[in-house]
Design an enzyme around this catalytic site. Structure first.
Site, short mmCIF file in Angstrom:
data_model
loop_
_atom_site.label_atom_id
_atom_site.label_comp_id
_atom_site.label_asym_id
_atom_site.label_seq_id
_atom_site.Cartn_x
_atom_site.Cartn_y
_atom_site.Cartn_z
N HIS A 17 27.48 -47.58 -40.14
CA HIS A 17 26.22 -47.10 -40.07
C HIS A 17 25.21 -47.20 -39.10
O HIS A 17 24.89 -46.15 -38.30
CB HIS A 17 25.24 -47.40 -41.35
CG HIS A 17 25.81 -47.20 -42.86
ND1 HIS A 17 26.02 -48.00 -43.79
CD2 HIS A 17 26.41 -45.86 -43.05
CE1 HIS A 17 26.50 -47.41 -44.86
NE2 HIS A 17 26.89 -46.08 -44.63
N LYS A 41 23.64 -46.39 -61.29
CA LYS A 41 22.54 -47.06 -62.18
C LYS A 41 22.41 -48.39 -61.77
O LYS A 41 21.30 -49.00 -62.16
CB LYS A 41 23.02 -46.84 -63.84
CG LYS A 41 22.99 -45.58 -64.36
CD LYS A 41 22.96 -45.39 -65.76
CE LYS A 41 22.76 -43.92 -66.13
NZ LYS A 41 24.08 -43.55 -66.86
N ARG A 90 34.77 -40.71 -40.90
CA ARG A 90 35.57 -41.60 -40.63
C ARG A 90 36.89 -41.05 -40.86
O ARG A 90 38.11 -41.49 -40.08
CB ARG A 90 35.53 -42.56 -41.65
CG ARG A 90 34.41 -43.84 -41.50
CD ARG A 90 34.19 -44.40 -42.76
NE ARG A 90 33.51 -43.72 -43.90
CZ ARG A 90 33.17 -43.93 -45.01
NH1 ARG A 90 33.16 -45.47 -45.33
NH2 ARG A 90 32.71 -43.28 -45.96
N SER A 128 30.43 -49.07 -47.13
CA SER A 128 29.83 -50.12 -48.07
C SER A 128 30.48 -50.56 -49.23
O SER A 128 30.29 -51.93 -49.76
CB SER A 128 28.50 -49.36 -48.69
OG SER A 128 27.64 -48.78 -47.61
P1 ADP Z 1 26.95 -41.79 -49.11
O1 ADP Z 1 26.87 -42.68 -50.59
O2 ADP Z 1 26.04 -40.78 -49.11
O3 ADP Z 1 28.38 -41.45 -48.85
P2 ADP Z 1 27.07 -43.97 -47.36
O4 ADP Z 1 25.87 -44.90 -47.29
O5 ADP Z 1 28.28 -44.66 -48.09
O6 ADP Z 1 26.29 -42.88 -48.32
O7 ADP Z 1 27.09 -43.32 -46.14
C1 ADP Z 1 26.07 -42.71 -45.40
C2 ADP Z 1 26.53 -42.09 -44.08
O8 ADP Z 1 27.21 -42.84 -43.37
C3 ADP Z 1 27.74 -40.77 -44.44
O9 ADP Z 1 27.52 -40.06 -43.38
C4 ADP Z 1 29.06 -41.55 -44.18
O10 ADP Z 1 30.14 -40.87 -43.69
C5 ADP Z 1 28.70 -42.58 -42.81
N1 ADP Z 1 29.59 -43.73 -42.98
C6 ADP Z 1 29.72 -44.65 -43.73
N2 ADP Z 1 30.54 -45.63 -43.27
C7 ADP Z 1 30.84 -45.52 -41.96
C8 ADP Z 1 31.34 -46.03 -40.92
N3 ADP Z 1 32.47 -47.09 -41.06
N4 ADP Z 1 31.35 -45.26 -39.60
C9 ADP Z 1 30.58 -44.23 -39.38
N5 ADP Z 1 30.16 -43.56 -40.56
C10 ADP Z 1 30.10 -44.16 -41.60
#
Ligand code: ADP
Length: 156
Positions: A17, A41, A90, A128
């Protein structure tokens, strides 16, 4: 002044992120990071902790603003004069999911658009959910999240 938003759960924020925020912040006058407060939840980190983690981990990015919202993303964007969504990609699986979301939003709100940034190959395995899984067994998450976030999670 062009504003963009990176929406997500960020439960917790990872290096993947942060890389997207750093690159997206160069594209906009102001970059919002929008935390969905009505995620699962039982989130791993509550919304206050997720915001605290994001604020600490993005201290070095000057034009970033961390916010939370629980309504529709499009409504939040309209209310705050934001016209562009930024999402990280990704994999092909991410692309298929993101494509339908982006088309759905634009079919209803023709003034709102989405841009995609390809994640760095070295971060492509980070999610995450992987962090949550490893942390739940007290494993080493130091390569997956910034140090201030690892500290917060390890101190839970
Ligand atoms: P969501 O639950 O909406 O997918 P996330 O917090 O998992 O939210 O991800 C938010 C954004 O970050 C999304 O666009 C996701 O594709 C991107 N993202 C998540 N992990 C990575 C990563 N390792 N590298 C680049 N972008 C990522």
């Amino acid at each position: 002044m062009k504003r963009g938003i990176c929406p997500g759960s960020f439960d917790p924020v990872t290096w993947g992120h942060i890389d997207i925020f750093e690159r997206a912040s160069a594209m906009f006058a102001e970059l919002y990071v929008g935390v969905f407060s009505n995620v699962r939840k039982k989130p791993f980190l509550n919304v206050e902790k997720r915001i605290e983690a994001l604020e600490k981990a993005t201290e070095h990015i000057e034009n970033i603003k961390v916010v939370s919202f629980d309504g529709l993303l499009a409504d939040y964007m309209r209310a705050n004069d934001i016209s562009m969504i930024v999402r990280g990609l990704r994999s092909v699986t991410d692309f298929e999911y993101e494509q339908s979301n982006a088309n759905a939003i634009r079919s209803v709100h023709s003034d709102l658009d989405t841009v995609f940034l390809l994640c760095r190959p070295e971060y492509s395995y980070i999610s995450s959910s992987v962090v949550r899984e490893i942390a739940s067994f007290n494993g080493d998450i130091s390569k997956l999240v910034p140090p201030c976030v690892a500290e917060m999670i390890n101190g839970r």
